[in-house]
Scaffold this motif. Structure first.
Motif, PDB file in Angstrom:
ATOM      1  N   LEU A  57     -17.850  30.131 -38.853  1.00 56.31           N
ATOM      2  CA  LEU A  57     -18.923  31.115 -38.801  1.00 56.31           C
ATOM      3  C   LEU A  57     -18.631  32.096 -39.916  1.00 56.31           C
ATOM      4  O   LEU A  57     -17.617  32.788 -39.906  1.00 56.31           O
ATOM      5  N   ASP A  58     -19.514  32.119 -40.898  1.00 56.05           N
ATOM      6  CA  ASP A  58     -19.312  32.914 -42.103  1.00 56.05           C
ATOM      7  C   ASP A  58     -20.105  34.208 -41.992  1.00 56.05           C
ATOM      8  O   ASP A  58     -21.321  34.194 -41.831  1.00 56.05           O
ATOM      9  N   GLY A  59     -19.420  35.306 -42.035  1.00 57.97           N
ATOM     10  CA  GLY A  59     -20.052  36.613 -41.944  1.00 57.97           C
ATOM     11  C   GLY A  59     -19.092  37.654 -42.469  1.00 57.97           C
ATOM     12  O   GLY A  59     -18.303  37.366 -43.367  1.00 57.97           O
ATOM     13  N   PRO A  60     -19.106  38.864 -41.898  1.00 64.52           N
ATOM     14  CA  PRO A  60     -18.171  39.897 -42.346  1.00 64.52           C
ATOM     15  C   PRO A  60     -16.710  39.459 -42.190  1.00 64.52           C
ATOM     16  O   PRO A  60     -15.842  39.899 -42.919  1.00 64.52           O
ATOM     17  N   GLN A  61     -16.455  38.615 -41.207  1.00 69.20           N
ATOM     18  CA  GLN A  61     -15.156  37.973 -41.011  1.00 69.20           C
ATOM     19  C   GLN A  61     -15.429  36.500 -40.743  1.00 69.20           C
ATOM     20  O   GLN A  61     -16.491  36.143 -40.248  1.00 69.20           O
ATOM     21  N   LEU A  62     -14.473  35.651 -41.077  1.00 67.39           N
ATOM     22  CA  LEU A  62     -14.615  34.232 -40.809  1.00 67.39           C
ATOM     23  C   LEU A  62     -14.078  33.925 -39.416  1.00 67.39           C
ATOM     24  O   LEU A  62     -13.010  34.394 -39.042  1.00 67.39           O
ATOM     25  N   VAL A  63     -14.831  33.135 -38.663  1.00 65.89           N
ATOM     26  CA  VAL A  63     -14.421  32.716 -37.329  1.00 65.89           C
ATOM     27  C   VAL A  63     -14.399  31.191 -37.314  1.00 65.89           C
ATOM     28  O   VAL A  63     -15.420  30.547 -37.584  1.00 65.89           O
ATOM     29  N   GLY A  64     -13.260  30.615 -37.015  1.00 63.57           N
ATOM     30  CA  GLY A  64     -13.146  29.169 -36.961  1.00 63.57           C
ATOM     31  C   GLY A  64     -13.768  28.614 -35.684  1.00 63.57           C
ATOM     32  O   GLY A  64     -13.686  29.229 -34.621  1.00 63.57           O
ATOM     33  N   ASP A  97      -9.743  32.779 -33.672  1.00 60.26           N
ATOM     34  CA  ASP A  97      -9.813  34.155 -34.151  1.00 60.26           C
ATOM     35  C   ASP A  97     -11.241  34.703 -34.092  1.00 60.26           C
ATOM     36  O   ASP A  97     -11.907  34.862 -35.113  1.00 60.26           O
ATOM     37  N   PRO A  98     -11.717  35.024 -32.878  1.00 57.93           N
ATOM     38  CA  PRO A  98     -13.098  35.467 -32.725  1.00 57.93           C
ATOM     39  C   PRO A  98     -13.411  36.836 -33.309  1.00 57.93           C
ATOM     40  O   PRO A  98     -14.541  37.297 -33.228  1.00 57.93           O
ATOM     41  N   PRO A 130     -18.406  28.120 -25.903  1.00 53.44           N
ATOM     42  CA  PRO A 130     -16.960  28.090 -26.106  1.00 53.44           C
ATOM     43  C   PRO A 130     -16.227  27.829 -24.795  1.00 53.44           C
ATOM     44  O   PRO A 130     -16.542  28.432 -23.771  1.00 53.44           O
ATOM     45  N   VAL A 131     -15.277  26.909 -24.835  1.00 45.42           N
ATOM     46  CA  VAL A 131     -14.459  26.598 -23.660  1.00 45.42           C
ATOM     47  C   VAL A 131     -13.001  26.945 -23.903  1.00 45.42           C
ATOM     48  O   VAL A 131     -12.164  26.737 -23.043  1.00 45.42           O
ATOM     49  N   GLY A 132     -12.709  27.493 -25.067  1.00 48.55           N
ATOM     50  CA  GLY A 132     -11.354  27.914 -25.406  1.00 48.55           C
ATOM     51  C   GLY A 132     -11.382  28.860 -26.584  1.00 48.55           C
ATOM     52  O   GLY A 132     -12.273  28.786 -27.429  1.00 48.55           O
ATOM     53  N   VAL A 133     -10.406  29.770 -26.611  1.00 51.69           N
ATOM     54  CA  VAL A 133     -10.270  30.736 -27.696  1.00 51.69           C
ATOM     55  C   VAL A 133      -8.800  30.798 -28.079  1.00 51.69           C
ATOM     56  O   VAL A 133      -7.935  30.962 -27.211  1.00 51.69           O
ATOM     57  N   ALA A 134      -8.510  30.665 -29.358  1.00 48.50           N
ATOM     58  CA  ALA A 134      -7.145  30.794 -29.856  1.00 48.50           C
ATOM     59  C   ALA A 134      -7.089  31.929 -30.862  1.00 48.50           C
ATOM     60  O   ALA A 134      -7.950  32.030 -31.742  1.00 48.50           O
ATOM     61  N   CYS A 135      -6.108  32.796 -30.687  1.00 47.76           N
ATOM     62  CA  CYS A 135      -5.893  33.911 -31.613  1.00 47.76           C
ATOM     63  C   CYS A 135      -4.572  33.664 -32.342  1.00 47.76           C
ATOM     64  O   CYS A 135      -3.536  33.517 -31.691  1.00 47.76           O
ATOM     65  N   THR A 136      -4.615  33.625 -33.664  1.00 51.66           N
ATOM     66  CA  THR A 136      -3.402  33.343 -34.424  1.00 51.66           C
ATOM     67  C   THR A 136      -2.401  34.480 -34.334  1.00 51.66           C
ATOM     68  O   THR A 136      -1.201  34.265 -34.404  1.00 51.66           O
ATOM     69  N   HIS A 137      -2.904  35.707 -34.200  1.00 56.29           N
ATOM     70  CA  HIS A 137      -2.056  36.863 -33.963  1.00 56.29           C
ATOM     71  C   HIS A 137      -2.924  37.990 -33.430  1.00 56.29           C
ATOM     72  O   HIS A 137      -4.137  37.882 -33.393  1.00 56.29           O
ATOM     73  N   MET A 138      -2.295  39.071 -33.008  1.00 53.37           N
ATOM     74  CA  MET A 138      -2.996  40.085 -32.231  1.00 53.37           C
ATOM     75  C   MET A 138      -3.531  41.267 -33.046  1.00 53.37           C
ATOM     76  O   MET A 138      -3.639  42.366 -32.550  1.00 53.37           O
ATOM     77  N   TYR A 171      -6.637  43.359 -34.596  1.00 49.29           N
ATOM     78  CA  TYR A 171      -7.999  43.534 -34.072  1.00 49.29           C
ATOM     79  C   TYR A 171      -9.001  42.588 -34.712  1.00 49.29           C
ATOM     80  O   TYR A 171      -9.933  42.128 -34.060  1.00 49.29           O
ATOM     81  N   ASP A 172      -8.838  42.308 -35.995  1.00 52.05           N
ATOM     82  CA  ASP A 172      -9.810  41.452 -36.678  1.00 52.05           C
ATOM     83  C   ASP A 172      -9.643  39.980 -36.322  1.00 52.05           C
ATOM     84  O   ASP A 172     -10.392  39.135 -36.792  1.00 52.05           O
ATOM     85  N   HIS A 173      -8.691  39.684 -35.471  1.00 51.47           N
ATOM     86  CA  HIS A 173      -8.491  38.314 -35.018  1.00 51.47           C
ATOM     87  C   HIS A 173      -8.746  38.132 -33.529  1.00 51.47           C
ATOM     88  O   HIS A 173      -9.088  37.038 -33.101  1.00 51.47           O
ATOM     89  N   CYS A 174      -8.579  39.197 -32.743  1.00 56.24           N
ATOM     90  CA  CYS A 174      -8.571  38.962 -31.303  1.00 56.24           C
ATOM     91  C   CYS A 174      -9.450  39.874 -30.452  1.00 56.24           C
ATOM     92  O   CYS A 174      -9.630  39.609 -29.279  1.00 56.24           O
ATOM     93  N   PHE A 175     -10.011  40.939 -30.984  1.00 57.62           N
ATOM     94  CA  PHE A 175     -10.748  41.854 -30.118  1.00 57.62           C
ATOM     95  C   PHE A 175     -11.995  41.221 -29.518  1.00 57.62           C
ATOM     96  O   PHE A 175     -12.460  41.654 -28.478  1.00 57.62           O
TER      97      PHE A 175
END
Length: 92
Positions: A13-20, A33-34, A54-62, A64-68
């Motif tokens: 998802l391409d926007g202000p931040q990339l979401v895989g 990294d939502p 979505p049935v799962g969410v993975a955050c590479t690290h904590m 804010y721009d990866h997990c909030f």
């Protein structure tokens, strides 16, 4: 946000931040990294447009721009985040 195919079932998802996004089947996906809370509505809109839940969410690290956005995923889809347990002190 624009949903772009990277290769096979891997999307971004391409926007202000990339979401895989990894497409599991025609109706389900995993998010990587939502992002921050600012991306909640655009992510939800983009996924609804293609009919994915979505049935799962993975955050590479904590950071804010990866997990909030993970809290929204729990509240909306009842999907809890997976993350590196070494980051546990950050979110507690």
């Amino acid at each position: 946000m624009k949903l772009t195919n990277v290769k096979g079932k891997t999307w971004v998802l391409d926007g202000p931040q990339l979401v895989g996004v990894y497409q599991l089947d025609d109706a389900r996906c995993l998010l990587l990294d939502p992002g921050s809370w600012k991306l909640i509505a655009p992510i939800e809109t983009a996924l609804k447009e293609v009919g994915w839940t979505p049935v799962g969410v993975a955050c590479t690290h904590m950071h804010y721009d990866h997990c909030f956005g993970a809290a929204f995923m729990w509240e909306t889809f009842h999907v809890g985040p997976e993350f590196n347990r070494a980051d546990e002190p950050i979110y507690k």
